[in-house]
Design a protein around this motif. Structure first.
Motif, PDB file in Angstrom:
ATOM      1  N   ILE A 202      15.013 -41.575   0.617  1.00  0.00           N
ATOM      2  CA  ILE A 202      14.132 -40.497   0.156  1.00  0.00           C
ATOM      3  C   ILE A 202      13.157 -40.091   1.261  1.00  0.00           C
ATOM      4  O   ILE A 202      12.898 -38.898   1.484  1.00  0.00           O
ATOM      5  CB  ILE A 202      13.374 -40.939  -1.112  1.00  0.00           C
ATOM      6  CG1 ILE A 202      14.356 -41.148  -2.264  1.00  0.00           C
ATOM      7  CG2 ILE A 202      12.321 -39.907  -1.492  1.00  0.00           C
ATOM      8  CD1 ILE A 202      13.716 -41.696  -3.524  1.00  0.00           C
ATOM      9  N   SER A 203      12.624 -41.072   1.976  1.00  0.00           N
ATOM     10  CA  SER A 203      11.661 -40.773   3.046  1.00  0.00           C
ATOM     11  C   SER A 203      12.307 -39.975   4.165  1.00  0.00           C
ATOM     12  O   SER A 203      11.730 -38.993   4.659  1.00  0.00           O
ATOM     13  CB  SER A 203      11.077 -42.076   3.591  1.00  0.00           C
ATOM     14  OG  SER A 203      10.394 -42.790   2.586  1.00  0.00           O
ATOM     15  N   PHE A 251       6.912 -39.799  12.586  1.00  0.00           N
ATOM     16  CA  PHE A 251       5.900 -40.184  11.590  1.00  0.00           C
ATOM     17  C   PHE A 251       6.555 -40.792  10.350  1.00  0.00           C
ATOM     18  O   PHE A 251       6.111 -41.830   9.841  1.00  0.00           O
ATOM     19  CB  PHE A 251       5.069 -38.961  11.206  1.00  0.00           C
ATOM     20  CG  PHE A 251       4.169 -39.191  10.022  1.00  0.00           C
ATOM     21  CD1 PHE A 251       2.984 -39.898  10.160  1.00  0.00           C
ATOM     22  CD2 PHE A 251       4.520 -38.709   8.767  1.00  0.00           C
ATOM     23  CE1 PHE A 251       2.159 -40.122   9.062  1.00  0.00           C
ATOM     24  CE2 PHE A 251       3.706 -38.926   7.669  1.00  0.00           C
ATOM     25  CZ  PHE A 251       2.517 -39.637   7.818  1.00  0.00           C
ATOM     26  N   PHE A 252       7.612 -40.168   9.866  1.00  0.00           N
ATOM     27  CA  PHE A 252       8.293 -40.704   8.689  1.00  0.00           C
ATOM     28  C   PHE A 252       9.029 -42.000   9.020  1.00  0.00           C
ATOM     29  O   PHE A 252       9.208 -42.848   8.142  1.00  0.00           O
ATOM     30  CB  PHE A 252       9.257 -39.663   8.116  1.00  0.00           C
ATOM     31  CG  PHE A 252       8.591 -38.667   7.214  1.00  0.00           C
ATOM     32  CD1 PHE A 252       8.488 -38.906   5.855  1.00  0.00           C
ATOM     33  CD2 PHE A 252       8.050 -37.498   7.723  1.00  0.00           C
ATOM     34  CE1 PHE A 252       7.866 -37.993   5.012  1.00  0.00           C
ATOM     35  CE2 PHE A 252       7.425 -36.581   6.896  1.00  0.00           C
ATOM     36  CZ  PHE A 252       7.331 -36.832   5.533  1.00  0.00           C
ATOM     37  N   PHE A 257       8.907 -47.836   8.067  1.00  0.00           N
ATOM     38  CA  PHE A 257       8.668 -49.201   8.549  1.00  0.00           C
ATOM     39  C   PHE A 257       7.662 -49.929   7.656  1.00  0.00           C
ATOM     40  O   PHE A 257       7.862 -51.092   7.285  1.00  0.00           O
ATOM     41  CB  PHE A 257       8.164 -49.146   9.993  1.00  0.00           C
ATOM     42  CG  PHE A 257       7.744 -50.474  10.546  1.00  0.00           C
ATOM     43  CD1 PHE A 257       8.685 -51.398  10.973  1.00  0.00           C
ATOM     44  CD2 PHE A 257       6.396 -50.810  10.630  1.00  0.00           C
ATOM     45  CE1 PHE A 257       8.294 -52.633  11.482  1.00  0.00           C
ATOM     46  CE2 PHE A 257       5.998 -52.033  11.138  1.00  0.00           C
ATOM     47  CZ  PHE A 257       6.954 -52.947  11.564  1.00  0.00           C
ATOM     48  N   PHE A 258       6.585 -49.245   7.283  1.00  0.00           N
ATOM     49  CA  PHE A 258       5.580 -49.878   6.426  1.00  0.00           C
ATOM     50  C   PHE A 258       6.080 -50.019   4.988  1.00  0.00           C
ATOM     51  O   PHE A 258       5.725 -50.976   4.292  1.00  0.00           O
ATOM     52  CB  PHE A 258       4.280 -49.073   6.461  1.00  0.00           C
ATOM     53  CG  PHE A 258       3.510 -49.230   7.746  1.00  0.00           C
ATOM     54  CD1 PHE A 258       2.837 -50.413   8.027  1.00  0.00           C
ATOM     55  CD2 PHE A 258       3.471 -48.210   8.682  1.00  0.00           C
ATOM     56  CE1 PHE A 258       2.126 -50.572   9.206  1.00  0.00           C
ATOM     57  CE2 PHE A 258       2.765 -48.362   9.864  1.00  0.00           C
ATOM     58  CZ  PHE A 258       2.093 -49.544  10.134  1.00  0.00           C
ATOM     59  N   ILE A 262       6.788 -53.780   2.287  1.00  0.00           N
ATOM     60  CA  ILE A 262       6.392 -54.096   0.909  1.00  0.00           C
ATOM     61  C   ILE A 262       7.423 -55.055   0.309  1.00  0.00           C
ATOM     62  O   ILE A 262       8.630 -54.796   0.363  1.00  0.00           O
ATOM     63  CB  ILE A 262       6.298 -52.812   0.066  1.00  0.00           C
ATOM     64  CG1 ILE A 262       5.268 -51.858   0.678  1.00  0.00           C
ATOM     65  CG2 ILE A 262       5.934 -53.145  -1.380  1.00  0.00           C
ATOM     66  CD1 ILE A 262       5.177 -50.527  -0.021  1.00  0.00           C
ATOM     67  N   PRO A 263       6.988 -56.153  -0.250  1.00  0.00           N
ATOM     68  CA  PRO A 263       7.942 -57.157  -0.768  1.00  0.00           C
ATOM     69  C   PRO A 263       8.596 -56.724  -2.075  1.00  0.00           C
ATOM     70  O   PRO A 263       8.358 -57.297  -3.145  1.00  0.00           O
ATOM     71  CB  PRO A 263       7.056 -58.393  -0.962  1.00  0.00           C
ATOM     72  CG  PRO A 263       5.694 -57.840  -1.214  1.00  0.00           C
ATOM     73  CD  PRO A 263       5.591 -56.602  -0.382  1.00  0.00           C
TER      74      PRO A 263
END
Length: 342
Positions: A202-203, A251-252, A257-258, A262-263
């Protein structure tokens, strides 16, 4: 002079045999094999001849003298024309809106063809190379005749060589970039090697559409005006659009990456990139190319030769993409690749 003497076949073959005995490099052997093909050598020399004509068209066919001495001052009008076009100089008042042919020179050297394609000879219209021409001397003769408006045919052919080569190089360069990019992705990843989770997909999709919108959509008028201005302006504006596109996608990429930090256990799914690109190629191929070119040209505000180059490049990349995809698939299935991946 026959073909044997033209290409020095005997001397070249003797040289090839001698070099093979000396264990020459791979590219030396490739060059040797190329020189064995007389048609290929002839075509290469022909291409170099066209490139020479294209580069020096202004010196071969021009209404301005190459060298002129006027009122005890030496001028180089053809060279100065480049400086004037670049805004680095300006013509003297006596040379503005003047017929260069009618000036009284102390000394002058004219190009081989003293005409530009846009010059009109109203006296000699629609004349052939062997027809009687009303000219002052053989220096002003139209060697290949004129058209119905009085344009010199040879001057048009000389300057047309530059446009023909430019269209071919630029359009095929664009087609090669697009075709190699899509073909390499399709052949390398196939249908099972590219795996992503849903948030990542989606990103990337969202980032792609946003990047296209801001890099090309909002700047469409800027790009169109640049195309109508000059090829250099278009290249500069296109560079900024591509840079903006890359920045947004970067940027995306950082955002993805961030997100992956997220677990959350999102399941990765395979993206059939090969099928998607293959279907895209089939869609582009199924549309008649002439109809596609006319449709794209119709929505352009300021049509020009540069937009024609871009359109041809955007509509002729499918063959290159197919070939690149096939080569990547072939190389990917070689034994040493499979052994390295095991």
């Amino acid at each position: 002079m026959n073909m044997f003497n033209l290409f020095n076949r005997k001397a070249r073959e003797e040289k090839i045999v001698a070099m093979q005995d000396n264990n020459e490099s791979y590219w030396t052997i490739v060059r040797q094999q190329f020189y064995k093909n007389r048609i290929a050598v002839f075509c290469l020399r022909l291409v170099f001849s066209f490139v020479f004509i294209a580069l020096f068209a202004d010196f071969l066919a021009n209404e301005k003298p190459l060298v002129a001495k006027y009122e005890n001052t030496l001028y180089f009008p053809v060279f100065k024309e480049y400086a004037v076009d670049l805004g680095m100089a300006d013509w003297q008042p006596e040379f503005r809106n003047v017929s260069w042919k009618d000036l009284n020179y102390d000394f002058v050297v004219w190009p081989l063809v003293p005409y530009l394609p846009r010059n009109i000879d109203v006296i000699n219209t629609w004349v052939g190379p062997f027809d009687s021409q009303n000219v002052e001397s053989s220096k002003w003769k139209h060697w290949l005749g004129t058209d119905d408006l009085g344009h010199d045919v040879l001057a048009g052919m000389i300057h047309g060589t530059r446009i023909a080569l430019l269209v071919g190089i630029v359009s095929m360069g664009i087609a090669a970039l697009i075709g190699i990019f899509f073909g390499a992705i399709a052949g390398y990843y196939g249908d099972d090697k590219l795996k992503m989770n849903i948030p990542t997909i989606i990103s990337y999709v969202l980032g792609f559409f946003i990047a296209v919108f801001y890099a090309f959509g909002t700047r469409s008028y800027v790009l169109t005006d640049a195309i109508g201005t000059s090829f250099g302006s278009f290249v500069v504006e296109l560079f900024w659009s591509i840079l903006l596109f890359v920045a947004i996608m970067a940027f995306f990429r950082i955002l993805v990456f961030f997100i992956n930090k997220i677990p959350l256990n999102f399941k990765k799914i395979s993206i059939p990139i090969d099928i998607l690109i293959s279907r895209l190629i089939e869609i582009v191929v199924s549309i008649p190319q002439l109809f596609l070119i006319i449709s794209i040209a119709a929505v352009v505000a300021k049509p020009s030769i540069f937009i024609v180059m871009v359109i041809i490049g955007l509509t002729t990349w499918t063959g290159i993409a197919r070939f690149t995809r096939a080569e990547f698939l072939r190389i990917r299935n070689l034994e040493f690749i499979e052994a390295a991946s095991a």
